[in-house]
Structures are given as C-alpha cells and as structure tokens.
Design a protein around this motif. Structure first.
Motif, short mmCIF file in Angstrom:
data_model
loop_
_atom_site.label_atom_id
_atom_site.label_comp_id
_atom_site.label_asym_id
_atom_site.label_seq_id
_atom_site.Cartn_x
_atom_site.Cartn_y
_atom_site.Cartn_z
N GLY A 40 0.81 -1.21 0.00
CA GLY A 40 0.00 0.00 0.00
C GLY A 40 0.84 1.26 0.00
O GLY A 40 0.54 2.22 -0.72
N ARG A 41 1.90 1.26 0.80
CA ARG A 41 2.80 2.42 0.82
C ARG A 41 3.45 2.62 -0.54
O ARG A 41 3.59 3.74 -1.02
CB ARG A 41 3.88 2.24 1.88
N GLY A 42 3.87 1.51 -1.15
CA GLY A 42 4.50 1.61 -2.47
C GLY A 42 3.56 2.20 -3.50
O GLY A 42 3.94 3.07 -4.29
N LYS A 43 2.30 1.75 -3.49
CA LYS A 43 1.31 2.28 -4.44
C LYS A 43 1.02 3.75 -4.15
O LYS A 43 0.84 4.54 -5.08
CB LYS A 43 0.03 1.45 -4.37
N TRP A 44 0.97 4.12 -2.87
CA TRP A 44 0.72 5.52 -2.51
C TRP A 44 1.85 6.41 -3.00
O TRP A 44 1.62 7.45 -3.62
CB TRP A 44 0.53 5.62 -0.99
N ILE A 45 3.09 6.00 -2.74
CA ILE A 45 4.25 6.78 -3.19
C ILE A 45 4.27 6.86 -4.71
O ILE A 45 4.52 7.92 -5.30
CB ILE A 45 5.58 6.19 -2.65
N GLN A 46 3.96 5.74 -5.36
CA GLN A 46 3.93 5.72 -6.82
C GLN A 46 2.90 6.72 -7.35
O GLN A 46 3.18 7.47 -8.28
CB GLN A 46 3.59 4.30 -7.29
N ARG A 47 1.73 6.76 -6.73
CA ARG A 47 0.68 7.71 -7.15
C ARG A 47 1.11 9.15 -6.87
O ARG A 47 0.96 10.04 -7.71
CB ARG A 47 -0.62 7.40 -6.42
N MET A 48 1.70 9.36 -5.69
CA MET A 48 2.10 10.70 -5.30
C MET A 48 3.20 11.24 -6.22
O MET A 48 3.24 12.43 -6.52
CB MET A 48 2.59 10.70 -3.84
N LEU A 49 4.09 10.38 -6.68
CA LEU A 49 5.21 10.80 -7.53
C LEU A 49 4.95 10.51 -9.00
O LEU A 49 5.89 10.27 -9.77
CB LEU A 49 6.49 10.10 -7.07
N ALA A 50 3.70 10.54 -9.40
CA ALA A 50 3.33 10.21 -10.78
C ALA A 50 4.04 11.08 -11.81
O ALA A 50 4.28 10.64 -12.93
CB ALA A 50 1.82 10.31 -10.95
N ASP A 51 4.41 12.30 -11.43
CA ASP A 51 5.09 13.20 -12.37
C ASP A 51 6.61 13.05 -12.35
O ASP A 51 7.30 13.76 -13.09
CB ASP A 51 4.71 14.65 -12.08
N TRP A 52 7.13 12.18 -11.51
CA TRP A 52 8.57 11.93 -11.45
C TRP A 52 8.90 10.77 -12.38
O TRP A 52 8.09 9.88 -12.61
CB TRP A 52 9.00 11.54 -10.04
N ASP A 53 10.14 10.77 -12.89
CA ASP A 53 10.59 9.58 -13.62
C ASP A 53 11.41 8.71 -12.66
O ASP A 53 11.73 9.12 -11.54
CB ASP A 53 11.37 9.95 -14.88
N ASP A 54 11.72 7.49 -13.10
CA ASP A 54 12.45 6.55 -12.25
C ASP A 54 13.81 7.08 -11.83
O ASP A 54 14.24 6.86 -10.68
CB ASP A 54 12.62 5.20 -12.96
N ASP A 55 14.52 7.77 -12.73
CA ASP A 55 15.84 8.29 -12.38
C ASP A 55 15.76 9.30 -11.25
O ASP A 55 16.58 9.27 -10.31
CB ASP A 55 16.52 8.93 -13.61
#
Length: 169
Positions: free
Chosen positions: A112-127
C-alpha cells in the motif's frame, strides 16, 4: 567541501516540514486491520526484517524503550499479529515472532505504501526517484552514525533541538 550553514539551515527546515507532514497524513490513513495501530508498525516491520527477537532487541531496533514496546507487543499478541515463543538460547526467556497474519499485514502495508508513493510521484521519472532514494539513504546513514556517536559518548547534540523553545520551522 562542507555544506554551507545557510544550505544546512534550509535542509533542516525542509526536514522538519517533512516530519510534520508525515504526522499529519497519519490521521488520514485507513486502518487495514482491527489490530493495526500506526504506533505498532515499527515493531511489526522490525520483526519482518530481523525475525523473532526479544523485546529488548526490538526496542533497540525501533529506537524505543522496553516498556513501550512491551505494551505494543501485548496489543499485537491480543490481535493475533505476533506470538511469543521460547527463546532457543535461553529457555527462561521469550522471543516475539510475526504470525502468518502479521506477516501478511506487513506485506499489505508495504504494498500500500508503495502504491501511494507511486501515485504521489506520478510526475517523477524513475531516475529522479532513484536519485532521491539514494540521497535519502545516505542521509539516513549519516543520522545512524550521529545516533551511534551520541550513544557512545552520552553527549547531547549541539543545539539540537534548539534551546530557544521556538519551533525552528
């Protein structure tokens, strides 16, 4: 070359804002299990990482006192998330271990934390996220070394927290 004082002050203020925001967000996190209290998460996450352990070892791992961890463990035992087992090294002592239900809860929380962070950082790229993670990991390492130095010497950190009584942020 050392970090300039002004840069360190700016970083300090941002870190305080980070901690305050995380504390505020906790009020909006859903309860995913009847026995899950955010205050007990460090205990179950530590047990997942270190395996069955004595309460004193858990307390040291989560930077808390034994009496607090003991109360948290009792709460978790009561909800079937951890169990007390005999210590194979000392039959008089007990260790605390995650149950299957506790292990599943930790996995669910991490996911859940991973999905939340992923959603929150949707405008960031992996690098960008990897760079931030690397810098954060380095900073946490420095904090750990500072904590070890303070414990070893018993010395207070200079002017931290500030002695003015005012919130530095």
């Amino acid at each position: 070359m050392p970090v300039e004082h002004a840069v360190a002050m700016e970083l300090s203020a941002e870190l305080i804002h980070l901690v305050k925001k995380i504390e505020a967000i906790r009020h909006y996190t859903p309860r995913v299990h009847p026995g899950s209290e955010p205050s007990t998460y460090p205990v179950i996450f530590a047990l997942r990482r270190i395996g069955p352990a004595r309460i004193s070892a858990i307390a040291e791992t989560v930077h808390s006192d034994v009496s607090t961890v003991s109360r948290q463990v009792s709460h978790l035992v009561g909800h079937g998330l951890v169990v007390k087992v005999s210590d194979p090294d000392d039959g008089r002592a007990q260790r605390v271990a995650l149950t299957e239900e506790g292990d599943a809860l930790v996995q669910r929380l991490q996911d859940g934390r991973g999905k939340w962070i992923q959603r929150m950082l949707a405008d960031w790229d992996d690098d960008k996220a990897r760079d931030f993670t690397r810098y954060l990991h380095e900073f946490v390492g420095e904090l750990s070394r500072e904590l070890d130095r303070a414990r070893a010497t018993g010395a207070d950190l200079p002017e931290f927290p500030p002695t003015t009584g005012k919130d530095p942020a």
